[in-house]
Enzyme design. Structure first.
Site, PDB file in Angstrom:
ATOM      1  N   THR A 138       0.816  -1.219   0.000  1.00  0.00           N
ATOM      2  CA  THR A 138       0.000   0.000   0.000  1.00  0.00           C
ATOM      3  C   THR A 138       0.850   1.269   0.000  1.00  0.00           C
ATOM      4  O   THR A 138       1.887   1.335   0.643  1.00  0.00           O
ATOM      5  CB  THR A 138      -0.908  -0.016   1.256  1.00  0.00           C
ATOM      6  OG1 THR A 138      -1.668  -1.213   1.232  1.00  0.00           O
ATOM      7  CG2 THR A 138      -1.843   1.170   1.290  1.00  0.00           C
ATOM      8  N   SER A 144      -6.724   0.611  -2.585  1.00  0.00           N
ATOM      9  CA  SER A 144      -7.492  -0.424  -3.294  1.00  0.00           C
ATOM     10  C   SER A 144      -6.928  -0.645  -4.696  1.00  0.00           C
ATOM     11  O   SER A 144      -6.884  -1.767  -5.193  1.00  0.00           O
ATOM     12  CB  SER A 144      -8.967  -0.014  -3.396  1.00  0.00           C
ATOM     13  OG  SER A 144      -9.542  -0.046  -2.113  1.00  0.00           O
ATOM     14  N   PHE A 168       0.631   2.507   5.988  1.00  0.00           N
ATOM     15  CA  PHE A 168      -0.235   1.545   6.698  1.00  0.00           C
ATOM     16  C   PHE A 168       0.401   0.157   6.765  1.00  0.00           C
ATOM     17  O   PHE A 168      -0.282  -0.864   6.583  1.00  0.00           O
ATOM     18  CB  PHE A 168      -1.614   1.436   6.017  1.00  0.00           C
ATOM     19  CG  PHE A 168      -2.365   2.727   5.890  1.00  0.00           C
ATOM     20  CD1 PHE A 168      -2.133   3.770   6.767  1.00  0.00           C
ATOM     21  CD2 PHE A 168      -3.343   2.903   4.911  1.00  0.00           C
ATOM     22  CE1 PHE A 168      -2.836   4.969   6.668  1.00  0.00           C
ATOM     23  CE2 PHE A 168      -4.057   4.085   4.801  1.00  0.00           C
ATOM     24  CZ  PHE A 168      -3.801   5.128   5.678  1.00  0.00           C
ATOM     25  N   ILE A 169       1.705   0.115   6.989  1.00  0.00           N
ATOM     26  CA  ILE A 169       2.399  -1.179   6.992  1.00  0.00           C
ATOM     27  C   ILE A 169       2.354  -1.798   8.390  1.00  0.00           C
ATOM     28  O   ILE A 169       2.986  -1.291   9.331  1.00  0.00           O
ATOM     29  CB  ILE A 169       3.862  -1.020   6.502  1.00  0.00           C
ATOM     30  CG1 ILE A 169       3.882  -0.371   5.109  1.00  0.00           C
ATOM     31  CG2 ILE A 169       4.562  -2.388   6.492  1.00  0.00           C
ATOM     32  CD1 ILE A 169       3.026  -1.040   4.044  1.00  0.00           C
ATOM     33  N   ASP A 252      -4.605 -13.963  -1.780  1.00  0.00           N
ATOM     34  CA  ASP A 252      -5.524 -15.116  -1.866  1.00  0.00           C
ATOM     35  C   ASP A 252      -5.287 -16.067  -0.693  1.00  0.00           C
ATOM     36  O   ASP A 252      -6.218 -16.675  -0.164  1.00  0.00           O
ATOM     37  CB  ASP A 252      -5.267 -15.923  -3.154  1.00  0.00           C
ATOM     38  CG  ASP A 252      -5.839 -15.242  -4.383  1.00  0.00           C
ATOM     39  OD1 ASP A 252      -6.631 -14.296  -4.233  1.00  0.00           O
ATOM     40  OD2 ASP A 252      -5.474 -15.666  -5.506  1.00  0.00           O
ATOM     41  N   GLN A 349     -24.513  -4.071  22.672  1.00  0.00           N
ATOM     42  CA  GLN A 349     -25.923  -3.776  22.958  1.00  0.00           C
ATOM     43  C   GLN A 349     -26.480  -4.693  24.048  1.00  0.00           C
ATOM     44  O   GLN A 349     -27.219  -4.247  24.919  1.00  0.00           O
ATOM     45  CB  GLN A 349     -26.735  -3.930  21.658  1.00  0.00           C
ATOM     46  CG  GLN A 349     -28.143  -3.374  21.729  1.00  0.00           C
ATOM     47  CD  GLN A 349     -28.156  -1.845  21.800  1.00  0.00           C
ATOM     48  OE1 GLN A 349     -27.160  -1.192  21.480  1.00  0.00           O
ATOM     49  NE2 GLN A 349     -29.261  -1.267  22.231  1.00  0.00           N
ATOM     50  N   GLU A 376      -6.068  -5.934   4.200  1.00  0.00           N
ATOM     51  CA  GLU A 376      -5.944  -7.030   3.217  1.00  0.00           C
ATOM     52  C   GLU A 376      -7.023  -6.923   2.129  1.00  0.00           C
ATOM     53  O   GLU A 376      -7.542  -7.912   1.631  1.00  0.00           O
ATOM     54  CB  GLU A 376      -5.930  -8.397   3.900  1.00  0.00           C
ATOM     55  CG  GLU A 376      -4.736  -8.493   4.837  1.00  0.00           C
ATOM     56  CD  GLU A 376      -4.058  -9.825   4.903  1.00  0.00           C
ATOM     57  OE1 GLU A 376      -4.321 -10.680   4.052  1.00  0.00           O
ATOM     58  OE2 GLU A 376      -3.245  -9.988   5.822  1.00  0.00           O
TER      59      GLU A 376
HETATM   60  N1  CAA Z   1      -3.665 -14.500  -8.662  1.00  0.00           N
HETATM   61  C1  CAA Z   1      -2.822 -14.408  -9.708  1.00  0.00           C
HETATM   62  N2  CAA Z   1      -2.870 -13.382 -10.602  1.00  0.00           N
HETATM   63  C2  CAA Z   1      -3.792 -12.442 -10.431  1.00  0.00           C
HETATM   64  C3  CAA Z   1      -4.724 -12.486  -9.352  1.00  0.00           C
HETATM   65  C4  CAA Z   1      -4.627 -13.569  -8.457  1.00  0.00           C
HETATM   66  N3  CAA Z   1      -5.463 -13.684  -7.419  1.00  0.00           N
HETATM   67  N4  CAA Z   1      -5.549 -11.431  -9.426  1.00  0.00           N
HETATM   68  C5  CAA Z   1      -5.177 -10.746 -10.514  1.00  0.00           C
HETATM   69  N5  CAA Z   1      -4.122 -11.354 -11.124  1.00  0.00           N
HETATM   70  C6  CAA Z   1      -3.440 -10.963 -12.355  1.00  0.00           C
HETATM   71  C7  CAA Z   1      -4.472 -10.908 -13.480  1.00  0.00           C
HETATM   72  O1  CAA Z   1      -4.617 -12.154 -14.105  1.00  0.00           O
HETATM   73  C8  CAA Z   1      -3.887  -9.884 -14.403  1.00  0.00           C
HETATM   74  O2  CAA Z   1      -2.860 -10.467 -15.190  1.00  0.00           O
HETATM   75  P1  CAA Z   1      -3.140 -10.818 -16.741  1.00  0.00           P
HETATM   76  O3  CAA Z   1      -3.363  -9.491 -17.400  1.00  0.00           O
HETATM   77  O4  CAA Z   1      -1.903 -11.542 -17.158  1.00  0.00           O
HETATM   78  O5  CAA Z   1      -4.372 -11.693 -16.750  1.00  0.00           O
HETATM   79  C9  CAA Z   1      -3.191  -8.915 -13.448  1.00  0.00           C
HETATM   80  O6  CAA Z   1      -2.970  -9.624 -12.228  1.00  0.00           O
HETATM   81  C10 CAA Z   1      -4.053  -7.693 -13.148  1.00  0.00           C
HETATM   82  O7  CAA Z   1      -5.272  -8.118 -12.618  1.00  0.00           O
HETATM   83  P2  CAA Z   1      -6.541  -7.156 -12.566  1.00  0.00           P
HETATM   84  O8  CAA Z   1      -6.784  -6.615 -13.931  1.00  0.00           O
HETATM   85  O9  CAA Z   1      -7.647  -7.887 -11.896  1.00  0.00           O
HETATM   86  O10 CAA Z   1      -5.977  -5.964 -11.640  1.00  0.00           O
HETATM   87  P3  CAA Z   1      -6.645  -4.639 -11.114  1.00  0.00           P
HETATM   88  O11 CAA Z   1      -5.674  -3.541 -11.220  1.00  0.00           O
HETATM   89  O12 CAA Z   1      -7.996  -4.456 -11.716  1.00  0.00           O
HETATM   90  O13 CAA Z   1      -6.767  -4.911  -9.522  1.00  0.00           O
HETATM   91  C11 CAA Z   1      -7.774  -5.628  -7.443  1.00  0.00           C
HETATM   92  C12 CAA Z   1      -7.513  -5.871  -8.934  1.00  0.00           C
HETATM   93  C13 CAA Z   1      -8.455  -6.909  -7.019  1.00  0.00           C
HETATM   94  C14 CAA Z   1      -8.671  -4.438  -7.182  1.00  0.00           C
HETATM   95  C15 CAA Z   1      -6.415  -5.465  -6.709  1.00  0.00           C
HETATM   96  O14 CAA Z   1      -5.807  -4.233  -6.994  1.00  0.00           O
HETATM   97  C16 CAA Z   1      -6.556  -5.591  -5.202  1.00  0.00           C
HETATM   98  O15 CAA Z   1      -6.615  -6.703  -4.653  1.00  0.00           O
HETATM   99  N6  CAA Z   1      -6.581  -4.441  -4.492  1.00  0.00           N
HETATM  100  C17 CAA Z   1      -6.574  -4.440  -3.032  1.00  0.00           C
HETATM  101  C18 CAA Z   1      -5.174  -4.462  -2.522  1.00  0.00           C
HETATM  102  C19 CAA Z   1      -5.104  -4.965  -1.139  1.00  0.00           C
HETATM  103  O16 CAA Z   1      -5.694  -5.969  -0.780  1.00  0.00           O
HETATM  104  N7  CAA Z   1      -4.316  -4.271  -0.315  1.00  0.00           N
HETATM  105  C20 CAA Z   1      -4.114  -4.680   1.026  1.00  0.00           C
HETATM  106  C21 CAA Z   1      -2.686  -4.468   1.404  1.00  0.00           C
HETATM  107  S1  CAA Z   1      -2.067  -5.554   2.580  1.00  0.00           S
HETATM  108  C22 CAA Z   1      -2.730  -5.165   4.066  1.00  0.00           C
HETATM  109  O17 CAA Z   1      -3.651  -4.453   4.235  1.00  0.00           O
HETATM  110  C23 CAA Z   1      -2.149  -5.958   5.120  1.00  0.00           C
HETATM  111  C24 CAA Z   1      -1.889  -5.440   6.425  1.00  0.00           C
HETATM  112  O18 CAA Z   1      -1.404  -4.389   6.671  1.00  0.00           O
HETATM  113  C25 CAA Z   1      -2.152  -6.397   7.515  1.00  0.00           C
END
Ligand code: CAA
Length: 392
Positions: A138, A144, A168-169, A252, A349, A376
């Site tokens: 992030t 997002s 936000f790490i 995932d 509540q 996440e």
């Molecule tokens: N596995 C493998 N590859 C994947 C995938 C997955 N689950 N999801 C997407 N991809 C690949 C796609 O296949 C695509 O590749 P190709 O073009 O070769 O097919 C590429 O990645 C881009 O995929 P998208 O077009 O779906 O990407 P996008 O820009 O539209 O983004 C999103 C998708 C789901 C919104 C993503 O940006 C996302 O998950 N955002 C949220 C981020 C997040 O979860 N941040 C949290 C940070 S960690 C945290 O919070 C932890 C903490 O501090 C405790």
């Protein structure tokens, strides 16, 4: 493809079943949590300080080791086992459960993409609890929309020079080993993002602001600032351009563990609501005799149990089905965290005025539950992942 089809094709239609070992671990962690963690929970929240004693407790009981294979000094736990441990810890203290969750999150990119030398160098110290990990994706302008990151990595000889800022790490400044994502090719979109293993002592690495938060106050959340940070070229994870995929594959595999944390928080809140309803006397008897309270408790229990089943199922499925389980993993995190929020609000509540007071743990659980809907990937992002899976 709908999730049911995923489950059928990959053999996930068979429900998970806890093994004898998993049931034993559940009992052991439950007892440890009750005896050693619960007495510290309110203090950790009030002080806002990182609980090193809880880290040591998890290390000494080989819970951190669960995240790693035996050949790398780990205890070889599968994701379902890790989820069970996180749930039991979160039932009494979200901060302590997060120590285990972030151990999994920070190290998952390395477990997924590292070569043999990288694995041997970086994993055993994490498995033995000598070092800690964190995940740096992030940025202020890329939450997002993770692909919108502006951190840049430029190869110069045998090093990458990285400039940028993460925010936000979780575990920032506490961790020694960071999985960091940066753009190596501006023109290649998501395919221009690469992943690196970064040590906190690399020149140009700096921990920025420490955040003050509504909940998970004993977990340290910081900015990371990279100024001409020098990262040896051998610390690239996988190949250049594979970083976004590694980040998504990591999430995932870790979203079920946030689901487990949410189930734990909700279960803890339900425990307190039940105990209070049996003790609190109003209108001439315990309030547990009132149908209004009974229905609330029954609804809470139904939601918690449904969330638990989905989380366990997703944890079992994701290790078998990989990418095809993304949607189920997102469902588990989203559903369980929405349940945790609703159940903790309802538990407050049930306790009425007492639920609102800091002498009782419910208001803390309610504050802690909120983050599970956000980190996440927000629950809106989870719904995007689910909808794309269904609709293409
Ligand atoms: N596995 C493998 N590859 C994947 C995938 C997955 N689950 N999801 C997407 N991809 C690949 C796609 O296949 C695509 O590749 P190709 O073009 O070769 O097919 C590429 O990645 C881009 O995929 P998208 O077009 O779906 O990407 P996008 O820009 O539209 O983004 C999103 C998708 C789901 C919104 C993503 O940006 C996302 O998950 N955002 C949220 C981020 C997040 O979860 N941040 C949290 C940070 S960690 C945290 O919070 C932890 C903490 O501090 C405790």
């Amino acid at each position: 493809m709908c999730s049911a089809a995923v489950a059928d094709r990959k053999g996930g239609g068979r429900m998970y079943e806890l093994t004898e070992e998993q049931k034993m671990l559940q009992q052991t962690v439950r007892q440890l949590a009750k005896e050693k963690v619960e007495p510290r929970a309110a203090e950790i929240d009030a002080s806002g300080e990182y609980p090193w004693d809880m880290f040591e407790l998890l290390r000494d009981n080989d819970l951190l080791a669960l995240c790693f294979p035996e050949e790398l000094d780990g205890a070889g736990g599968d994701l379902l086992t890790i989820c069970i441990a996180i749930e039991e810890l979160a039932r009494v203290c979200t901060n302590t459960s997060l120590i285990l969750a972030v151990c999994k999150l920070g190290s998952q990119p390395i477990m997924l993409a590292a070569n043999d030398e990288q694995l041997k160098k970086y994993i055993p110290p994490l498995a033995r609890g000598e070092k800690q990990a964190a995940f740096g994706l992030t940025e202020p302008g890329a939450g997002s929309d993770a692909a919108a990151m502006s951190t840049r990595a430029v190869k110069k000889g045998d090093k990458y020079i990285i400039n940028g800022q993460k925010c936000f790490i979780t575990n920032g400044g506490i961790a020694d080993t960071y999985s960091i994502f940066a753009k190596t090719d501006e023109s290649a979109g998501v395919k221009g993002i690469s992943a690196f293993i970064v040590e906190k002592d690399f020149p140009g690495f700096e921990v920025g602001k420490i955040e003050h938060k509504m909940g998970i106050r004993g977990s340290q959340t910081t900015e990371l600032i990279f100024t001409d940070m020098e990262v040896p070229a051998e610390n690239l994870l996988g190949k250049e351009g594979e970083g976004f995929k590694i980040a998504m594959m990591t999430l995932d595999r870790t979203r079920p563990s946030i689901g487990a944390q949410a189930v734990g928080i909700a279960t803890g809140a339900l425990d307190h609501a039940i105990a209070y309803a049996k003790e609190r006397v109003q209108f001439g008897g315990p309030i547990a005799r009132l149908q209004g309270i009974q229905f609330m408790i029954a609804d809470m229990a139904m939601q918690v149990e449904a969330a638990r089943q989905l989380v366990y199922y997703s944890a079992a499925l994701v290790e078998r089905a990989g990418r095809e389980a993304s949607a189920v993993s997102a469902m588990a995190k989203c559903f369980a965290s929405d349940v945790a929020m609703k159940v903790t609000v309802d538990a407050v509540q049930v306790l009425g005025g007492y639920g609102y007071m800091i002498e009782y743990p419910l208001e803390r659980m309610m504050r802690d539950a909120k983050i599970t809907q956000i980190y996440e990937g927000t629950n809106q992002v989870q719904r995007v992942v689910i909808a794309r899976h269904l609709l293409g």
